[in-house]
Design a protein around this motif. Structure first.
Motif, mmCIF file in Angstrom:
data_model
loop_
_atom_site.group_PDB
_atom_site.id
_atom_site.type_symbol
_atom_site.label_atom_id
_atom_site.label_comp_id
_atom_site.label_asym_id
_atom_site.label_seq_id
_atom_site.Cartn_x
_atom_site.Cartn_y
_atom_site.Cartn_z
ATOM 1 N N HIS A 228 49.916 44.975 33.027
ATOM 2 C CA HIS A 228 50.934 44.447 32.115
ATOM 3 C C HIS A 228 52.315 44.990 32.434
ATOM 4 C CE1 HIS A 228 47.120 44.016 29.818
ATOM 5 N NE2 HIS A 228 47.657 42.859 29.516
ATOM 6 N N GLU A 229 52.500 45.420 33.675
ATOM 7 C CA GLU A 229 53.782 45.954 34.096
ATOM 8 C C GLU A 229 54.220 45.259 35.374
ATOM 9 O OE1 GLU A 229 53.928 50.402 33.868
ATOM 10 O OE2 GLU A 229 51.835 50.117 33.287
ATOM 11 N N PRO A 230 55.524 45.087 35.587
ATOM 12 C CA PRO A 230 56.002 44.343 36.761
ATOM 13 C C PRO A 230 55.748 45.030 38.088
ATOM 14 C CG PRO A 230 57.850 45.262 35.529
ATOM 15 C CD PRO A 230 56.634 45.471 34.687
ATOM 16 N N ASP A 231 55.384 46.322 38.075
ATOM 17 C CA ASP A 231 55.139 47.029 39.329
ATOM 18 C C ASP A 231 53.674 47.434 39.499
ATOM 19 O OD1 ASP A 231 55.126 48.898 37.307
ATOM 20 O OD2 ASP A 231 56.324 50.389 38.386
ATOM 21 N N ALA A 232 52.778 46.832 38.711
ATOM 22 C CA ALA A 232 51.345 47.124 38.829
ATOM 23 C C ALA A 232 50.590 45.819 39.002
ATOM 24 C CB ALA A 232 50.843 47.862 37.591
ATOM 25 N N ARG A 233 49.545 45.840 39.831
ATOM 26 C CA ARG A 233 48.783 44.616 40.055
ATOM 27 C C ARG A 233 47.326 44.938 40.380
ATOM 28 N NH1 ARG A 233 51.578 42.486 45.644
ATOM 29 N NH2 ARG A 233 51.294 44.343 46.929
ATOM 30 N N GLU A 234 46.472 43.960 40.146
ATOM 31 C CA GLU A 234 45.056 44.065 40.477
ATOM 32 C C GLU A 234 44.694 43.171 41.665
ATOM 33 O OE1 GLU A 234 42.623 44.732 36.474
ATOM 34 O OE2 GLU A 234 43.990 43.017 36.308
ATOM 35 N N LEU A 235 45.559 42.201 41.997
ATOM 36 C CA LEU A 235 45.257 41.204 43.020
ATOM 37 C C LEU A 235 46.255 41.277 44.177
ATOM 38 C CD1 LEU A 235 44.660 38.160 40.641
ATOM 39 C CD2 LEU A 235 42.980 39.846 41.445
ATOM 40 N N THR A 236 45.806 40.893 45.368
ATOM 41 C CA THR A 236 46.670 40.875 46.541
ATOM 42 C C THR A 236 47.566 39.640 46.521
ATOM 43 O OG1 THR A 236 45.031 39.688 47.846
ATOM 44 C CG2 THR A 236 44.965 42.098 47.934
ATOM 45 N N ALA A 237 48.720 39.767 47.160
ATOM 46 C CA ALA A 237 49.655 38.646 47.238
ATOM 47 C C ALA A 237 49.053 37.479 48.012
ATOM 48 C CB ALA A 237 50.962 39.096 47.890
ATOM 49 N N ASP A 238 48.261 37.780 49.048
ATOM 50 C CA ASP A 238 47.714 36.692 49.850
ATOM 51 C C ASP A 238 46.728 35.843 49.051
ATOM 52 O OD1 ASP A 238 45.865 39.127 50.365
ATOM 53 O OD2 ASP A 238 44.683 37.436 51.107
ATOM 54 N N LEU A 239 46.013 36.449 48.092
ATOM 55 C CA LEU A 239 45.113 35.669 47.231
ATOM 56 C C LEU A 239 45.919 34.691 46.388
ATOM 57 C CD1 LEU A 239 42.483 34.889 45.896
ATOM 58 C CD2 LEU A 239 42.667 36.926 44.452
ATOM 59 N N LEU A 240 47.003 35.166 45.781
ATOM 60 C CA LEU A 240 47.836 34.260 44.986
ATOM 61 C C LEU A 240 48.438 33.180 45.869
ATOM 62 C CD1 LEU A 240 47.521 36.702 43.004
ATOM 63 C CD2 LEU A 240 49.783 36.093 42.127
ATOM 64 N N GLY A 241 48.746 33.536 47.125
ATOM 65 C CA GLY A 241 49.358 32.573 48.025
ATOM 66 C C GLY A 241 48.460 31.402 48.366
ATOM 67 N N ARG A 242 47.147 31.589 48.377
ATOM 68 C CA ARG A 242 46.256 30.480 48.696
ATOM 69 C C ARG A 242 45.564 29.898 47.466
ATOM 70 N NH1 ARG A 242 40.673 31.517 49.524
ATOM 71 N NH2 ARG A 242 40.040 33.687 49.220
ATOM 72 N N ALA A 243 45.979 30.359 46.281
ATOM 73 C CA ALA A 243 45.352 29.917 45.035
ATOM 74 C C ALA A 243 46.291 29.034 44.226
ATOM 75 C CB ALA A 243 44.957 31.132 44.198
ATOM 76 N N THR A 244 45.715 28.356 43.250
ATOM 77 C CA THR A 244 46.508 27.747 42.178
ATOM 78 C C THR A 244 46.658 28.811 41.103
ATOM 79 O OG1 THR A 244 45.590 25.555 42.623
ATOM 80 C CG2 THR A 244 46.645 25.897 40.482
ATOM 81 N N VAL A 245 47.888 29.231 40.840
ATOM 82 C CA VAL A 245 48.141 30.348 39.931
ATOM 83 C C VAL A 245 48.556 29.808 38.567
ATOM 84 C CG1 VAL A 245 49.425 32.471 39.543
ATOM 85 C CG2 VAL A 245 48.845 31.774 41.882
ATOM 86 N N VAL A 246 47.733 30.081 37.571
ATOM 87 C CA VAL A 246 47.968 29.616 36.206
ATOM 88 C C VAL A 246 48.425 30.798 35.361
ATOM 89 C CG1 VAL A 246 46.937 28.497 34.179
ATOM 90 C CG2 VAL A 246 46.168 27.866 36.490
ATOM 91 N N VAL A 247 49.454 30.582 34.555
ATOM 92 C CA VAL A 247 49.988 31.627 33.679
ATOM 93 C C VAL A 247 50.203 31.043 32.286
ATOM 94 C CG1 VAL A 247 51.103 32.895 35.555
ATOM 95 C CG2 VAL A 247 52.376 31.110 34.330
ATOM 96 N N GLU A 248 50.294 31.908 31.290
ATOM 97 C CA GLU A 248 50.552 31.413 29.935
ATOM 98 C C GLU A 248 51.954 30.805 29.829
ATOM 99 O OE1 GLU A 248 48.346 35.148 27.854
ATOM 100 O OE2 GLU A 248 49.485 35.219 29.721
#
Length: 314
Positions: A228-248
């Protein structure tokens, strides 16, 4: 629920669980979006530091209802034998602003968070009727809550298959019950389970990616709720790059969600690649079947209001 003059009903954690099943919370959220609720119009959350922690205030209004969740976060409480997070939800009539009832805040959050994830990804999850293998990164109450919600929302559509919990300390989590097996983070078993999973749920306190994004199947759903912070993540950028990214909500994700913020900064995605949850639920955007679906949640005030209203009834 209508309060009698001079009284405000209080719904306990048990009341929340008994009044609304996980599938009911999923449908309440989807129905609100189909009816025209606009997440981008949500009210701002307020975090107020205190001497021994902080207060988090989450106001919202929609239709005939308004409400605010007030949570206290006290880091020293576990040492006292008390919960770190406590709080209440206050539900109001939107026209008169008369309080209708009080709801246990943590129980409402525990119900709403996985319900939002499943509401956003339900169309993709229901594409197949084959057993759905699940991997949980993190076996705490949010991980198990997502498992319970998946099972309830998919009942009659798709059974759950193998459920693998991936945790840092497998010796502290017992297999059995809803968990088929428990394996260590980074182990060969975790790699194989992640590569085979139809859905991967990330509900951890990690600040760096939990697994290699290339492992994820092209038809898999990945749900990330831990960062829940802009400098923390659980997923790699490359996964988001090849995915359809859905957000609220796109603006909220670009401000608060490290998985999204960092992927944008690294050039893997752009803001225009993000798909609002409402567009998926209403059918305005169809999720491609040949690439992963990633849902990144930040948690928003409107979600608590919708679920609290469904819990309280009319």
């Amino acid at each position: 629920m209508t309060a009698q003059p001079g009284t405000i009903p209080y719904l306990t954690a048990d009341d929340v669980r008994h009044r609304l099943a996980p599938a009911g919370a999923v449908e309440a959220l989807r129905a609100a979006l189909r009816a025209g609720l606009r997440p981008e119009a949500d009210h701002a959350r307020i975090a107020e530091p205190l001497t021994n922690g902080e207060l988090l205030l989450m106001p919202a209004e929609a239709g005939a209802d308004a409400g605010i969740k007030v949570l206290s976060l006290a880091p020293g409480n576990p040492a006292r034998g008390l919960a770190r997070i406590q709080g209440l939800y206050i539900l109001f009539d939107a026209e008169t602003l008369t309080p209708r009832c009080l709801v246990d805040g943590p129980a409402l959050t525990d119900l709403r968070t996985p319900a939002v994830s499943v509401a956003a990804t339900l169309d993709a999850l229901r594409r197949s009727t084959a057993p759905l293998d699940v991997v949980l990164y993190g076996a705490g109450h949010q991980g198990i809550g997502h498992l319970d919600t998946l099972r309830d929302a998919l009942a009659g559509h798709r059974p759950l298959g193998t459920v693998t919990a991936v945790v840092r300390r497998p010796d502290r989590v017992a297999a059995g019950g809803p968990l088929t097996r428990v394996v260590a983070t980074g182990s060969a078993e975790a790699v194989r389970a992640t590569a085979a999973a139809g859905v991967v749920v990330c509900a951890t306190t990690a600040r760096e990616p939990l697994f290699d994004g290339a492992l994820v199947r092209d038809d898999a759903v990945v749900i990330a709720v831990g960062s829940h912070e802009p400098d923390a993540r659980e997923l790699t950028a490359d996964l988001l790059g090849r995915a359809t990214v859905v957000v609220e909500d796109v603006a909220t994700a670009l401000r608060e969600c490290g998985d999204v913020v960092l992927a944008v900064a690294e050039g893997a995605i752009t803001a225009t690649d993000l798909v609002p949850m409402a567009d998926v639920v209403t059918g305005a955007v169809a999720l491609p079947a040949d690439r992963p679906v990633v849902f990144k949640s930040s948690g928003m005030s409107w979600e608590d209001l919708v679920v609290a209203t469904a819990v309280a009834g009319r």
